[in-house]
Design a protein around this motif. Sequence first.
Motif, PDB file in Angstrom:
ATOM      1  N   GLY A  73       0.811  -1.214   0.000  1.00 42.39           N
ATOM      2  CA  GLY A  73       0.000   0.000   0.000  1.00 42.39           C
ATOM      3  C   GLY A  73       0.837   1.254   0.000  1.00 42.39           C
ATOM      4  N   ASP A  74       0.354   2.236   0.717  1.00 45.09           N
ATOM      5  CA  ASP A  74       1.022   3.541   0.738  1.00 45.09           C
ATOM      6  C   ASP A  74       1.885   3.687   1.997  1.00 45.09           C
ATOM      7  OD1 ASP A  74      -1.065   3.601   2.507  1.00 45.09           O
ATOM      8  OD2 ASP A  74      -1.811   5.556   1.888  1.00 45.09           O
ATOM      9  N   ALA A  75       2.507   2.599   2.411  1.00 49.89           N
ATOM     10  CA  ALA A  75       3.345   2.628   3.612  1.00 49.89           C
ATOM     11  C   ALA A  75       4.487   3.627   3.431  1.00 49.89           C
ATOM     12  CB  ALA A  75       3.914   1.249   3.895  1.00 49.89           C
ATOM     13  N   ASN A  76       4.631   4.492   4.403  1.00 51.81           N
ATOM     14  CA  ASN A  76       5.711   5.479   4.407  1.00 51.81           C
ATOM     15  C   ASN A  76       6.702   5.035   5.473  1.00 51.81           C
ATOM     16  OD1 ASN A  76       7.327   7.726   5.083  1.00 51.81           O
ATOM     17  ND2 ASN A  76       5.747   9.142   4.379  1.00 51.81           N
ATOM     18  N   LYS A  77       7.773   4.381   5.027  1.00 46.93           N
ATOM     19  CA  LYS A  77       8.731   3.815   5.983  1.00 46.93           C
ATOM     20  C   LYS A  77       9.352   4.889   6.869  1.00 46.93           C
ATOM     21  CE  LYS A  77      10.033  -0.510   3.837  1.00 46.93           C
ATOM     22  NZ  LYS A  77      11.144  -1.416   3.507  1.00 46.93           N
ATOM     23  N   LYS A  78       9.626   6.044   6.302  1.00 41.12           N
ATOM     24  CA  LYS A  78      10.242   7.109   7.101  1.00 41.12           C
ATOM     25  C   LYS A  78       9.318   7.522   8.247  1.00 41.12           C
ATOM     26  CE  LYS A  78      12.632  11.496   6.556  1.00 41.12           C
ATOM     27  NZ  LYS A  78      13.114  12.507   5.626  1.00 41.12           N
ATOM     28  N   ARG A  79       8.037   7.662   7.956  1.00 38.31           N
ATOM     29  CA  ARG A  79       7.065   8.025   8.996  1.00 38.31           C
ATOM     30  C   ARG A  79       6.933   6.913  10.024  1.00 38.31           C
ATOM     31  NH1 ARG A  79       2.088   6.859  10.387  1.00 38.31           N
ATOM     32  NH2 ARG A  79       1.692   5.580   8.560  1.00 38.31           N
ATOM     33  N   LEU A  80       6.863   5.673   9.552  1.00 38.58           N
ATOM     34  CA  LEU A  80       6.729   4.541  10.471  1.00 38.58           C
ATOM     35  C   LEU A  80       7.946   4.437  11.390  1.00 38.58           C
ATOM     36  CD1 LEU A  80       5.215   1.918   8.008  1.00 38.58           C
ATOM     37  CD2 LEU A  80       4.041   3.007   9.936  1.00 38.58           C
ATOM     38  N   LEU A  81       9.137   4.630  10.827  1.00 43.95           N
ATOM     39  CA  LEU A  81      10.350   4.578  11.651  1.00 43.95           C
ATOM     40  C   LEU A  81      10.361   5.684  12.694  1.00 43.95           C
ATOM     41  CD1 LEU A  81      12.938   3.666   8.896  1.00 43.95           C
ATOM     42  CD2 LEU A  81      12.335   2.268  10.890  1.00 43.95           C
ATOM     43  N   SER A  82       9.852   6.862  12.329  1.00 47.90           N
ATOM     44  CA  SER A  82       9.823   7.963  13.307  1.00 47.90           C
ATOM     45  C   SER A  82       8.838   7.665  14.437  1.00 47.90           C
ATOM     46  CB  SER A  82       9.481   9.291  12.627  1.00 47.90           C
ATOM     47  OG  SER A  82       8.122   9.335  12.254  1.00 47.90           O
ATOM     48  N   GLN A  83       7.820   6.874  14.161  1.00 55.12           N
ATOM     49  CA  GLN A  83       6.846   6.522  15.197  1.00 55.12           C
ATOM     50  C   GLN A  83       7.414   5.540  16.225  1.00 55.12           C
ATOM     51  OE1 GLN A  83       3.534   5.567  12.339  1.00 55.12           O
ATOM     52  NE2 GLN A  83       2.364   6.574  13.973  1.00 55.12           N
ATOM     53  N   VAL A  84       8.395   4.739  15.827  1.00 50.53           N
ATOM     54  CA  VAL A  84       8.968   3.754  16.743  1.00 50.53           C
ATOM     55  C   VAL A  84       9.506   4.448  17.990  1.00 50.53           C
ATOM     56  CG1 VAL A  84      10.815   2.049  17.048  1.00 50.53           C
ATOM     57  CG2 VAL A  84       9.472   2.063  14.941  1.00 50.53           C
ATOM     58  N   ASP A  85      10.187   5.579  17.801  1.00 49.56           N
ATOM     59  CA  ASP A  85      10.763   6.290  18.947  1.00 49.56           C
ATOM     60  C   ASP A  85       9.712   6.821  19.912  1.00 49.56           C
ATOM     61  OD1 ASP A  85      13.412   5.883  18.143  1.00 49.56           O
ATOM     62  OD2 ASP A  85      13.339   7.617  16.810  1.00 49.56           O
ATOM     63  N   LYS A  86       8.486   6.951  19.456  1.00 52.69           N
ATOM     64  CA  LYS A  86       7.413   7.497  20.291  1.00 52.69           C
ATOM     65  C   LYS A  86       6.691   6.432  21.113  1.00 52.69           C
ATOM     66  CE  LYS A  86       6.774  11.133  16.900  1.00 52.69           C
ATOM     67  NZ  LYS A  86       5.959  11.618  15.800  1.00 52.69           N
ATOM     68  N   LEU A  87       7.030   5.165  20.915  1.00 50.22           N
ATOM     69  CA  LEU A  87       6.365   4.091  21.658  1.00 50.22           C
ATOM     70  C   LEU A  87       6.808   4.129  23.116  1.00 50.22           C
ATOM     71  CD1 LEU A  87       6.820   1.190  19.063  1.00 50.22           C
ATOM     72  CD2 LEU A  87       4.833   2.694  19.356  1.00 50.22           C
ATOM     73  N   LYS A  88       5.841   4.181  24.024  1.00 51.22           N
ATOM     74  CA  LYS A  88       6.139   4.316  25.453  1.00 51.22           C
ATOM     75  C   LYS A  88       5.518   3.222  26.314  1.00 51.22           C
ATOM     76  CE  LYS A  88       8.123   8.366  24.857  1.00 51.22           C
ATOM     77  NZ  LYS A  88       9.487   8.290  24.417  1.00 51.22           N
ATOM     78  N   SER A  89       4.637   2.400  25.741  1.00 50.22           N
ATOM     79  CA  SER A  89       3.912   1.429  26.564  1.00 50.22           C
ATOM     80  C   SER A  89       3.507   0.213  25.739  1.00 50.22           C
ATOM     81  CB  SER A  89       2.643   2.074  27.141  1.00 50.22           C
ATOM     82  OG  SER A  89       1.722   2.339  26.089  1.00 50.22           O
ATOM     83  N   THR A  90       3.036  -0.802  26.444  1.00 47.66           N
ATOM     84  CA  THR A  90       2.514  -1.998  25.791  1.00 47.66           C
ATOM     85  C   THR A  90       1.372  -1.625  24.851  1.00 47.66           C
ATOM     86  OG1 THR A  90       3.135  -3.349  27.694  1.00 47.66           O
ATOM     87  CG2 THR A  90       1.470  -4.269  26.221  1.00 47.66           C
ATOM     88  N   ALA A  91       0.499  -0.739  25.286  1.00 46.11           N
ATOM     89  CA  ALA A  91      -0.634  -0.318  24.448  1.00 46.11           C
ATOM     90  C   ALA A  91      -0.142   0.396  23.190  1.00 46.11           C
ATOM     91  CB  ALA A  91      -1.574   0.582  25.247  1.00 46.11           C
ATOM     92  N   ASP A  92       0.902   1.225  23.309  1.00 49.68           N
ATOM     93  CA  ASP A  92       1.472   1.888  22.135  1.00 49.68           C
ATOM     94  C   ASP A  92       2.003   0.866  21.134  1.00 49.68           C
ATOM     95  OD1 ASP A  92       0.975   4.367  23.337  1.00 49.68           O
ATOM     96  OD2 ASP A  92       3.081   4.705  23.891  1.00 49.68           O
ATOM     97  N   VAL A  93       2.702  -0.142  21.644  1.00 51.92           N
ATOM     98  CA  VAL A  93       3.257  -1.179  20.768  1.00 51.92           C
ATOM     99  C   VAL A  93       2.125  -1.920  20.076  1.00 51.92           C
ATOM    100  CG1 VAL A  93       4.594  -3.332  20.697  1.00 51.92           C
ATOM    101  CG2 VAL A  93       5.385  -1.411  22.105  1.00 51.92           C
ATOM    102  N   GLU A  94       1.070  -2.213  20.812  1.00 52.16           N
ATOM    103  CA  GLU A  94      -0.078  -2.926  20.233  1.00 52.16           C
ATOM    104  C   GLU A  94      -0.718  -2.120  19.104  1.00 52.16           C
ATOM    105  OE1 GLU A  94      -4.147  -5.258  21.542  1.00 52.16           O
ATOM    106  OE2 GLU A  94      -2.988  -4.185  23.047  1.00 52.16           O
TER     107      GLU A  94
END
Length: 133
Positions: free
Chosen positions: A98-119
């Motif tokens: 699809g229209d996956a934007n790897k750069k955006r997805l990679l930037s979101q990884v750093d924002k994960l703070k909890s189990t719920a965020d990872v889910e």
Amino acid sequence: MNQVHDRLPDDDEPLPQRAANPQPEPPEQIGPLVFQPNPEYPYPFKVATPPRFWMEETTGALGDAVETYMNGEPLTAQQLELIKIYLRQYIERAVLSGDANKKRLLSQVDKLKSTADVERFADELSEYGAEVF
């Protein structure tokens, strides 16, 4: 005139030999994680460097973190960092649809703070065809 004759082998003929298993890939270290690729379950797409699956990690640290995550329990800071390392390498290497934007997805990884965020993030990745857990 060439004729090709198809026939079943006689009972006393040896069966054809299967091709030898390819040599296993050497372990790969990514940060503190060590992955041993499983030749029985190769990555199905042709890529320069295939993503490593969490089940291939050999130190046990990532497996413990994923188990904690899958049980819905709070992740320690160290477990969260290991999952982030895993997710980064997966996103960088995997074929996404699809229209996956790897750069955006990679930037979101750093924002994960909890189990719920990872889910939530894993659910988003699945929309692009990446089943990371």
